[in-house]
Design an enzyme around this catalytic site. Structure first.
Site, PDB file in Angstrom:
ATOM      1  N   GLU A  33       0.900  -0.775  -0.153  1.00  0.00           N
ATOM      2  CA  GLU A  33       0.294   0.282   0.077  1.00  0.00           C
ATOM      3  C   GLU A  33       0.982   0.732  -0.040  1.00  0.00           C
ATOM      4  OE1 GLU A  33      -3.293   1.769   0.167  1.00  0.00           O
ATOM      5  OE2 GLU A  33      -2.974   2.890   0.567  1.00  0.00           O
ATOM      6  N   ARG A 111     -16.670   5.280   5.839  1.00  0.00           N
ATOM      7  CA  ARG A 111     -15.697   4.385   5.766  1.00  0.00           C
ATOM      8  C   ARG A 111     -14.421   4.147   6.254  1.00  0.00           C
ATOM      9  NH1 ARG A 111     -15.291   4.685  -0.114  1.00  0.00           N
ATOM     10  NH2 ARG A 111     -17.048   5.896  -1.082  1.00  0.00           N
ATOM     11  N   ARG A 193     -18.599  16.427  -0.579  1.00  0.00           N
ATOM     12  CA  ARG A 193     -18.901  15.010   0.455  1.00  0.00           C
ATOM     13  C   ARG A 193     -18.924  16.109   1.572  1.00  0.00           C
ATOM     14  NH1 ARG A 193     -14.969  10.874  -1.462  1.00  0.00           N
ATOM     15  NH2 ARG A 193     -16.861   8.837  -1.011  1.00  0.00           N
ATOM     16  N   ASP A 309     -11.992  -0.848  -8.241  1.00  0.00           N
ATOM     17  CA  ASP A 309     -11.598   0.252  -8.697  1.00  0.00           C
ATOM     18  C   ASP A 309     -10.414   0.196 -10.315  1.00  0.00           C
ATOM     19  OD1 ASP A 309     -14.019   1.640  -8.243  1.00  0.00           O
ATOM     20  OD2 ASP A 309     -13.238   3.428  -7.253  1.00  0.00           O
TER      21      ASP A 309
HETATM   22  C1  LIG Z   1     -18.174  10.931  -3.690  1.00  0.00           C
HETATM   23  C2  LIG Z   1     -18.692   9.340  -3.719  1.00  0.00           C
HETATM   24  C3  LIG Z   1     -19.666   8.056  -3.625  1.00  0.00           C
HETATM   25  C4  LIG Z   1     -19.766   6.465  -3.502  1.00  0.00           C
HETATM   26  N1  LIG Z   1     -19.975   6.107  -2.564  1.00  0.00           N
HETATM   27  C5  LIG Z   1     -20.664   4.981  -2.682  1.00  0.00           C
HETATM   28  C6  LIG Z   1     -21.498   4.054  -1.947  1.00  0.00           C
HETATM   29  O1  LIG Z   1     -22.105   4.772  -1.527  1.00  0.00           O
HETATM   30  N2  LIG Z   1     -21.715   2.741  -1.845  1.00  0.00           N
HETATM   31  C7  LIG Z   1     -20.582   2.443  -2.831  1.00  0.00           C
HETATM   32  O2  LIG Z   1     -20.269   1.013  -2.955  1.00  0.00           O
HETATM   33  N3  LIG Z   1     -19.912   2.789  -3.684  1.00  0.00           N
HETATM   34  C8  LIG Z   1     -19.137   4.128  -3.519  1.00  0.00           C
HETATM   35  N4  LIG Z   1     -18.989   4.849  -3.843  1.00  0.00           N
HETATM   36  C9  LIG Z   1     -17.716   4.126  -5.121  1.00  0.00           C
HETATM   37  C10 LIG Z   1     -16.549   3.389  -4.559  1.00  0.00           C
HETATM   38  O3  LIG Z   1     -16.295   3.847  -2.887  1.00  0.00           O
HETATM   39  C11 LIG Z   1     -15.002   2.932  -4.894  1.00  0.00           C
HETATM   40  O4  LIG Z   1     -15.280   1.732  -5.790  1.00  0.00           O
HETATM   41  C12 LIG Z   1     -14.267   2.088  -3.960  1.00  0.00           C
HETATM   42  O5  LIG Z   1     -13.893   3.247  -3.090  1.00  0.00           O
HETATM   43  C13 LIG Z   1     -13.142   1.521  -4.640  1.00  0.00           C
HETATM   44  O6  LIG Z   1     -12.068   0.949  -3.634  1.00  0.00           O
HETATM   45  P1  LIG Z   1     -11.038   0.148  -4.263  1.00  0.00           P
HETATM   46  O7  LIG Z   1     -10.178  -0.874  -3.231  1.00  0.00           O
HETATM   47  O8  LIG Z   1     -10.712  -0.292  -5.688  1.00  0.00           O
HETATM   48  O9  LIG Z   1     -10.110   1.759  -5.076  1.00  0.00           O
HETATM   49  P2  LIG Z   1      -9.505   2.574  -3.248  1.00  0.00           P
HETATM   50  O10 LIG Z   1     -10.333   2.915  -2.363  1.00  0.00           O
HETATM   51  O11 LIG Z   1      -8.611   3.900  -4.667  1.00  0.00           O
HETATM   52  O12 LIG Z   1      -8.377   2.123  -3.447  1.00  0.00           O
HETATM   53  C14 LIG Z   1      -7.186   2.228  -3.697  1.00  0.00           C
HETATM   54  C15 LIG Z   1      -6.063   1.907  -2.214  1.00  0.00           C
HETATM   55  O13 LIG Z   1      -5.146   1.465  -3.766  1.00  0.00           O
HETATM   56  C16 LIG Z   1      -4.306   2.359  -2.773  1.00  0.00           C
HETATM   57  N5  LIG Z   1      -3.131   2.779  -3.728  1.00  0.00           N
HETATM   58  C17 LIG Z   1      -2.819   3.599  -5.079  1.00  0.00           C
HETATM   59  N6  LIG Z   1      -1.892   3.727  -6.157  1.00  0.00           N
HETATM   60  C18 LIG Z   1      -1.379   2.787  -5.511  1.00  0.00           C
HETATM   61  C19 LIG Z   1       0.218   2.351  -5.823  1.00  0.00           C
HETATM   62  N7  LIG Z   1       0.978   2.386  -7.522  1.00  0.00           N
HETATM   63  N8  LIG Z   1       0.799   1.244  -5.049  1.00  0.00           N
HETATM   64  C20 LIG Z   1       0.240   1.247  -4.292  1.00  0.00           C
HETATM   65  N9  LIG Z   1      -1.126   1.258  -3.683  1.00  0.00           N
HETATM   66  C21 LIG Z   1      -1.486   1.947  -4.427  1.00  0.00           C
HETATM   67  C22 LIG Z   1      -4.732   3.904  -2.730  1.00  0.00           C
HETATM   68  O14 LIG Z   1      -3.343   4.541  -1.411  1.00  0.00           O
HETATM   69  C23 LIG Z   1      -5.849   3.301  -1.608  1.00  0.00           C
HETATM   70  O15 LIG Z   1      -5.132   2.816  -0.957  1.00  0.00           O
HETATM   71  C24 LIG Z   1     -18.229   5.975  -4.235  1.00  0.00           C
HETATM   72  C25 LIG Z   1     -17.463   6.700  -4.770  1.00  0.00           C
HETATM   73  C26 LIG Z   1     -17.372   8.129  -4.611  1.00  0.00           C
HETATM   74  C27 LIG Z   1     -16.211   8.820  -5.400  1.00  0.00           C
END
Ligand SMILES: Cc1cc2nc3c(=O)[nH]c(=O)nc-3n(C[C@H](O)[C@H](O)[C@H](O)COP(=O)(O)OP(=O)(O)OC[C@H]3O[C@@H](n4cnc5c(N)ncnc54)[C@H](O)[C@@H]3O)c2cc1C
Length: 429
Positions: A33, A111, A193, A309
């Site tokens: 991370e 969150r 937000r 994502d």
């Molecule tokens: C305004 C808003 C409201 C939302 N509301 C909802 C909701 O109500 N319900 C829902 O289901 N979804 C919601 N979402 C969507 C949801 O937040 C995302 O789909 C989810 O948080 C994505 O999770 P993730 O773990 O894929 O990515 P992230 O949460 O972006 O995590 C990625 C992680 O990787 C790390 N990282 C990044 N690049 C690197 C790298 N090169 N090397 C090492 N680590 C790295 C980051 O630091 C982070 O910790 C919302 C999104 C937004 C923007």
């Protein structure tokens, strides 16, 4: 314990739920991370029945953590309500135009608090922090994947899962730096937000709106509110469409002031102005990016796979992007375990990672890329911009109901079983 190791890049909802799901299936995992510690922003996130089913498949502790910290609509009469939709524009009092339910109602969590609960399920030391991935190399000879970090160090794993979010470095490896899907695109919407104290919200707009989930609609703008923290706080997200574009594609947030929010929602009913005045004087606005213009053509390359994502970043109008991350984790963990179990010695040598990732891609890509497009559409519905819907609340209700049904009635367990059958077929041929 199988003698292979999976590296997970990123410790958001996707990376942490996948790590839990694999760890409790006896599979070695290390998380890399970029941040200095586990952490999430102080905002709300909601999950529907599909996400909760996926949590249970990942590990019962994930669902238990969610149940401990979730907040539902506070009024029993709104137990199953996802959102009440209100015409919030113009003068006068808010009026509910229609209601969309989803079998479980609105279930929001803070969150940071949810993540804190999830992390307790992981063993100490499973995550290496301050490790920002810069590039990835697949080494043909010993079939290891080498992960390079920006601090000059590197690590090896048998396979890598990129859970590194919307600006994923792992995605760039999978699709190629020059591919149009290497980077997300701006959707033309941005969001403010805020979390506001429940008592203030009740005083400003009354109990019904403060204590339950509401979608406040208007031309080119909408705001959603729902209770979090067991009703101590109201999560408020205000979206605006603007033709101005976003000045810096590398920075997804920029500072804003309450006055900006008031200006963007000028012309909305007085109760909206009252809600806005409860936010802090300074806040950030978030550019809403997604992978809708250039969806990735594959979720994997060799022994490197994308999840969450990183694979299918979506705008948030379905409130389901995080839930889909957990669906992904449930399916991939099921497949990896199935691959281990089909090996006679169960030690995990020569795990057919490419077949596992191909089955994952086949199971997940169509559904998650549909979400990206559908989310854009319903975001436009809320702002009376969707083609063929405009401000027609009857059509809007039909469209939203149908699409929310596709999200929330999905049978994740069945998807896992079908993915396993697909993997078995691939391994036979
Ligand atoms: C305004 C808003 C409201 C939302 N509301 C909802 C909701 O109500 N319900 C829902 O289901 N979804 C919601 N979402 C969507 C949801 O937040 C995302 O789909 C989810 O948080 C994505 O999770 P993730 O773990 O894929 O990515 P992230 O949460 O972006 O995590 C990625 C992680 O990787 C790390 N990282 C990044 N690049 C690197 C790298 N090169 N090397 C090492 N680590 C790295 C980051 O630091 C982070 O910790 C919302 C999104 C937004 C923007």
């Amino acid at each position: 314990m199988p003698n292979f190791e999976i590296a997970i890049v990123g410790a958001g909802i996707a990376g942490v739920t996948l790590a839990i799901a694999l760890h409790y299936r006896g599979i070695n995992v290390t998380i890399y991370e970029s941040a200095r510690a586990f952490g999430e922003i102080g905002a709300g996130v909601a999950f529907g029945p599909n996400a909760v089913q996926a949590m249970r498949i990942c590990h019962e502790g994930v669902e238990q953590a969610f149940q401990r910290v979730r907040t539902r609509n506070i009024w029993p009469s709104k137990e199953k309500v996802w959102f009440d939709y209100v015409d919030a524009y113009g003068q006068g009092e808010p009026k509910i135009e229609f209601t969309v339910s989803n079998g479980m109602g609105q279930s929001g969590v803070h969150r940071a608090i949810f993540l804190e609960q999830l992390v307790k399920l992981l063993p100490e030391g499973i995550a290496k922090f301050s490790k920002r991935v810069s590039s990835i190399e697949e080494n043909g000879a010993d079939k290891k994947v080498v992960i390079h970090f920006t601090d000059g160090t590197s690590a090896e794993a048998d396979a890598v899962v990129g859970c590194d979010g919307i600006k994923s470095a792992v995605r760039r490896h999978v699709v190629g730096e020059d591919s149009p899907s290497a980077w997300p695109g701006y959707t033309g919407k941005y969001a403010y937000r805020a979390l506001v104290p429940m008592s203030d919200a009740i005083e400003a707009v009354g109990k019904e709106i403060a204590e339950n989930a509401f979608m406040h609609m208007g031309p080119d703008g909408h705001m959603l509110t729902f209770p979090v923290n067991h009703g101590a706080l109201v999560n408020l997200v205000a979206f605006k469409t603007s033709s101005e574009g976003w000045d810096d594609p590398l920075r997804m947030t920029k500072p804003a002031r309450q006055e900006d929010l008031l200006r963007d929602f000028a012309g909305y009913k007085p109760y909206i102005q009252k809600l806005i005045k409860l936010t802090k004087p300074e806040m950030d606005i978030w550019a809403i990016y997604d992978l809708g213009d250039h969806p990735v053509s594959t979720f994997y390359k060799g022994r490197v796979c994308l999840l969450g994502d990183a694979a299918h970043a979506t705008s948030p109008h379905h409130g389901a992007g995080g839930g889909f991350c957990i669906e992904d984790s449930a399916v991939l963990a099921t497949l990896l375990l199935a691959a281990v179990e089909t090996r006679a010695d169960k030690e995990g040598k020569d795990i057919p990672f490419e077949s596992v990732f191909a089955a994952f891609d086949a199971s997940r890509r169509e559904r998650s890329q549909w979400l990206v497009q559908s989310s854009r559409f319903i975001g436009d519905c809320y702002q009376w911009r969707a083609e063929g819907v405009d401000r027609d609340f009857v059509r809007m209700e039909e469209e939203i109901n149908r699409r929310v049904g596709i999200v929330s009635t999905f049978d994740v367990m069945d998807a896992c079983e079908k993915a396993k059958e697909d993997l078995a077929r691939r391994l036979r041929t």
